[in-house]
Design a protein around this motif. Structure first.
Motif, PDB file in Angstrom:
ATOM      1  N   PHE A 136       7.451  12.527  -0.410  1.00 53.34           N
ATOM      2  CA  PHE A 136       6.394  11.655   0.096  1.00 53.34           C
ATOM      3  C   PHE A 136       6.732  11.256   1.533  1.00 53.34           C
ATOM      4  N   GLU A 137       5.895  11.649   2.461  1.00 46.23           N
ATOM      5  CA  GLU A 137       6.110  11.346   3.873  1.00 46.23           C
ATOM      6  C   GLU A 137       4.863  10.684   4.434  1.00 46.23           C
ATOM      7  N   TYR A 138       5.063   9.742   5.309  1.00 43.60           N
ATOM      8  CA  TYR A 138       3.917   9.056   5.918  1.00 43.60           C
ATOM      9  C   TYR A 138       4.259   8.656   7.353  1.00 43.60           C
ATOM     10  N   SER A 139       3.251   8.421   8.133  1.00 41.98           N
ATOM     11  CA  SER A 139       3.424   7.940   9.507  1.00 41.98           C
ATOM     12  C   SER A 139       2.178   7.152   9.883  1.00 41.98           C
ATOM     13  N   PHE A 140       2.318   6.327  10.904  1.00 42.63           N
ATOM     14  CA  PHE A 140       1.204   5.519  11.383  1.00 42.63           C
ATOM     15  C   PHE A 140       0.595   6.185  12.615  1.00 42.63           C
ATOM     16  N   LEU A 141      -0.730   6.233  12.628  1.00 39.76           N
ATOM     17  CA  LEU A 141      -1.419   6.970  13.683  1.00 39.76           C
ATOM     18  C   LEU A 141      -1.156   6.377  15.059  1.00 39.76           C
ATOM     19  N   ASP A 142      -1.115   5.035  15.127  1.00 38.45           N
ATOM     20  CA  ASP A 142      -0.874   4.424  16.437  1.00 38.45           C
ATOM     21  C   ASP A 142       0.520   4.765  16.962  1.00 38.45           C
ATOM     22  N   LYS A 143       1.504   4.878  16.044  1.00 40.29           N
ATOM     23  CA  LYS A 143       2.844   5.252  16.470  1.00 40.29           C
ATOM     24  C   LYS A 143       2.891   6.715  16.927  1.00 40.29           C
ATOM     25  N   ASN A 144       2.100   7.558  16.255  1.00 36.86           N
ATOM     26  CA  ASN A 144       2.045   8.960  16.671  1.00 36.86           C
ATOM     27  C   ASN A 144       1.493   9.092  18.081  1.00 36.86           C
ATOM     28  N   PHE A 145       0.455   8.308  18.380  1.00 35.04           N
ATOM     29  CA  PHE A 145      -0.089   8.337  19.736  1.00 35.04           C
ATOM     30  C   PHE A 145       0.898   7.740  20.739  1.00 35.04           C
ATOM     31  N   GLU A 146       1.646   6.750  20.279  1.00 32.55           N
ATOM     32  CA  GLU A 146       2.605   6.094  21.171  1.00 32.55           C
ATOM     33  C   GLU A 146       3.692   7.049  21.637  1.00 32.55           C
ATOM     34  N   THR A 147       4.069   7.984  20.780  1.00 30.78           N
ATOM     35  CA  THR A 147       5.110   8.945  21.154  1.00 30.78           C
ATOM     36  C   THR A 147       4.671   9.845  22.297  1.00 30.78           C
ATOM     37  N   LEU A 148       3.358  10.001  22.474  1.00 27.03           N
ATOM     38  CA  LEU A 148       2.861  10.829  23.573  1.00 27.03           C
ATOM     39  C   LEU A 148       3.192  10.221  24.928  1.00 27.03           C
ATOM     40  N   TYR A 149       3.416   8.920  24.943  1.00 21.06           N
ATOM     41  CA  TYR A 149       3.658   8.221  26.217  1.00 21.06           C
ATOM     42  C   TYR A 149       5.036   7.569  26.222  1.00 21.06           C
ATOM     43  N   GLN A 150       5.946   8.080  25.384  1.00 23.71           N
ATOM     44  CA  GLN A 150       7.279   7.502  25.306  1.00 23.71           C
ATOM     45  C   GLN A 150       8.024   7.652  26.629  1.00 23.71           C
ATOM     46  N   SER A 151       7.864   8.816  27.273  1.00 21.95           N
ATOM     47  CA  SER A 151       8.557   9.045  28.546  1.00 21.95           C
ATOM     48  C   SER A 151       8.048   8.091  29.626  1.00 21.95           C
ATOM     49  N   ASP A 152       6.748   7.784  29.603  1.00 18.58           N
ATOM     50  CA  ASP A 152       6.198   6.864  30.592  1.00 18.58           C
ATOM     51  C   ASP A 152       6.706   5.445  30.349  1.00 18.58           C
TER      52      ASP A 152
ATOM     53  N   THR B 185       0.829  -1.209   0.000  1.00 24.61           N
ATOM     54  CA  THR B 185       0.000   0.000   0.000  1.00 24.61           C
ATOM     55  C   THR B 185       0.859   1.252   0.000  1.00 24.61           C
ATOM     56  N   ILE B 186       1.939   1.237   0.792  1.00 20.14           N
ATOM     57  CA  ILE B 186       2.829   2.398   0.853  1.00 20.14           C
ATOM     58  C   ILE B 186       3.499   2.628  -0.503  1.00 20.14           C
ATOM     59  N   ASN B 187       3.963   1.576  -1.112  1.00 19.47           N
ATOM     60  CA  ASN B 187       4.610   1.710  -2.426  1.00 19.47           C
ATOM     61  C   ASN B 187       3.629   2.238  -3.463  1.00 19.47           C
ATOM     62  N   HIS B 188       2.395   1.745  -3.424  1.00 19.69           N
ATOM     63  CA  HIS B 188       1.384   2.205  -4.374  1.00 19.69           C
ATOM     64  C   HIS B 188       1.050   3.678  -4.153  1.00 19.69           C
ATOM     65  N   ALA B 189       0.911   4.071  -2.864  1.00 17.27           N
ATOM     66  CA  ALA B 189       0.595   5.467  -2.552  1.00 17.27           C
ATOM     67  C   ALA B 189       1.740   6.381  -2.956  1.00 17.27           C
ATOM     68  N   GLU B 190       2.978   5.929  -2.779  1.00 15.46           N
ATOM     69  CA  GLU B 190       4.128   6.754  -3.132  1.00 15.46           C
ATOM     70  C   GLU B 190       4.211   6.958  -4.645  1.00 15.46           C
ATOM     71  N   SER B 191       3.920   5.911  -5.400  1.00 12.74           N
ATOM     72  CA  SER B 191       3.960   6.053  -6.856  1.00 12.74           C
ATOM     73  C   SER B 191       2.891   7.034  -7.337  1.00 12.74           C
ATOM     74  N   LYS B 192       1.705   6.992  -6.746  1.00 14.51           N
ATOM     75  CA  LYS B 192       0.639   7.927  -7.122  1.00 14.51           C
ATOM     76  C   LYS B 192       1.011   9.346  -6.710  1.00 14.51           C
ATOM     77  N   TRP B 193       1.630   9.461  -5.534  1.00 12.17           N
ATOM     78  CA  TRP B 193       2.004  10.796  -5.035  1.00 12.17           C
ATOM     79  C   TRP B 193       3.028  11.462  -5.963  1.00 12.17           C
ATOM     80  N   LYS B 194       3.979  10.694  -6.450  1.00 13.72           N
ATOM     81  CA  LYS B 194       5.014  11.259  -7.319  1.00 13.72           C
ATOM     82  C   LYS B 194       4.431  11.750  -8.639  1.00 13.72           C
ATOM     83  N   LYS B 195       3.325  11.144  -9.056  1.00 13.67           N
ATOM     84  CA  LYS B 195       2.667  11.621 -10.277  1.00 13.67           C
ATOM     85  C   LYS B 195       1.907  12.920 -10.033  1.00 13.67           C
ATOM     86  N   ILE B 196       1.327  13.037  -8.814  1.00 11.18           N
ATOM     87  CA  ILE B 196       0.514  14.220  -8.501  1.00 11.18           C
ATOM     88  C   ILE B 196       1.384  15.396  -8.084  1.00 11.18           C
ATOM     89  N   ALA B 197       2.347  15.131  -7.174  1.00 11.50           N
ATOM     90  CA  ALA B 197       3.202  16.209  -6.643  1.00 11.50           C
ATOM     91  C   ALA B 197       4.650  15.738  -6.634  1.00 11.50           C
TER      92      ALA B 197
END
Length: 233
Positions: free
Chosen positions: A88-104, A71-83
């Motif tokens: 092309f940058e991406y992140s996973f939402l669960d990992k973003n939330f996980e960083t909020l509690y990294q210190s804990d 899915t990431i490879n497919h999205a990146e290929s489409k992104w390069k055609k559009i912009a």
């Protein structure tokens, strides 16, 4: 706001020249920040409202866990055609939330390591103390065995003194642990209460560790031949 029936009513947005917006839906409360912060009033504007413009735009997508790489490879290929000029940058939402509690998580890891080291040092000290006590009372043990004392009775005699120390240590440590945990939990807007059974379980585990540590030396002293310890008398 205090509206019992908000649908259809209008709300004034003070950040955009008192522009008025009609409420079309209400959702349940949810956290937009870490759970250290309480849920605050939050408004979701439809794109057609043109309330504000973001300097960065995001596309959110639900991805099959078995097809992440494809899915990431497919999205990146489409992104390069559009912009093509924009990386092309991406992140996973669960990992973003996980960083909020990294210190804990790091705090939990540090406490876990120090807890294991403390238990190890305590067991070594307890083992050394039990060896010293058994050697110091070796003749007493021999006399008791000659007079008919059982192995279980001798093991109980050697162990109960140390178990008293463990219980005294627990009585001192538990109030301090309860106070420290409550101070830490006060940093969270939504927290759990510390149950009493946690301390009971900790006491049982501490007693079991102490018994296992002392039992080897206590049993060794109890089954030893009393003739060897009394032959110098």
């Amino acid at each position: 706001i205090g509206w019992k029936e908000p649908l259809g009513k209008f709300i004034t947005y003070p950040g955009n020249r008192d522009q008025r917006f009609q409420v079309i839906a209400v959702v349940k409360d949810f956290n937009v920040e870490s759970i250290r912060t309480a849920v605050t009033p939050f408004v979701l504007f439809h794109n057609s409202s043109k309330t504000y413009s973001l300097s960065t735009s995001y596309i959110m997508a639900q991805v099959d866990g078995n097809q992440i790489a494809n899915t990431i490879n497919h999205a990146e290929s489409k992104w390069k055609k559009i912009a093509p000029s924009v990386p092309f940058e991406y992140s996973f939402l669960d990992k973003n939330f996980e960083t909020l509690y990294q210190s804990d998580k790091k705090l939990g890891t540090v406490f876990g390591i120090f807890t294991c080291l403390s238990i190890l040092v305590a067991c070594l000290g307890l083992l050394g103390l039990s060896i010293y006590t058994a050697e110091r009372r070796i003749k007493e043990i021999g006399i008791r065995k000659v007079l008919g004392a059982t192995v279980s009775g001798i093991v109980t005699m050697l162990s109960k003194e140390f178990l008293k120390l463990v219980i005294i240590g627990a009585v001192i440590a538990f109030p301090l642990a309860w106070w420290a945990m409550n101070k830490w939990l006060q940093d969270f807007a939504y927290k759990v209460d510390i149950s009493w059974w946690v301390f009971i379980l900790a006491a049982i585990v501490a007693l079991l560790i102490a018994i296992l540590t002392m039992s080897f030396q206590a049993i060794k002293a109890a089954v030893a031949n009393p003739v060897k310890s009394l032959r110098t008398e």
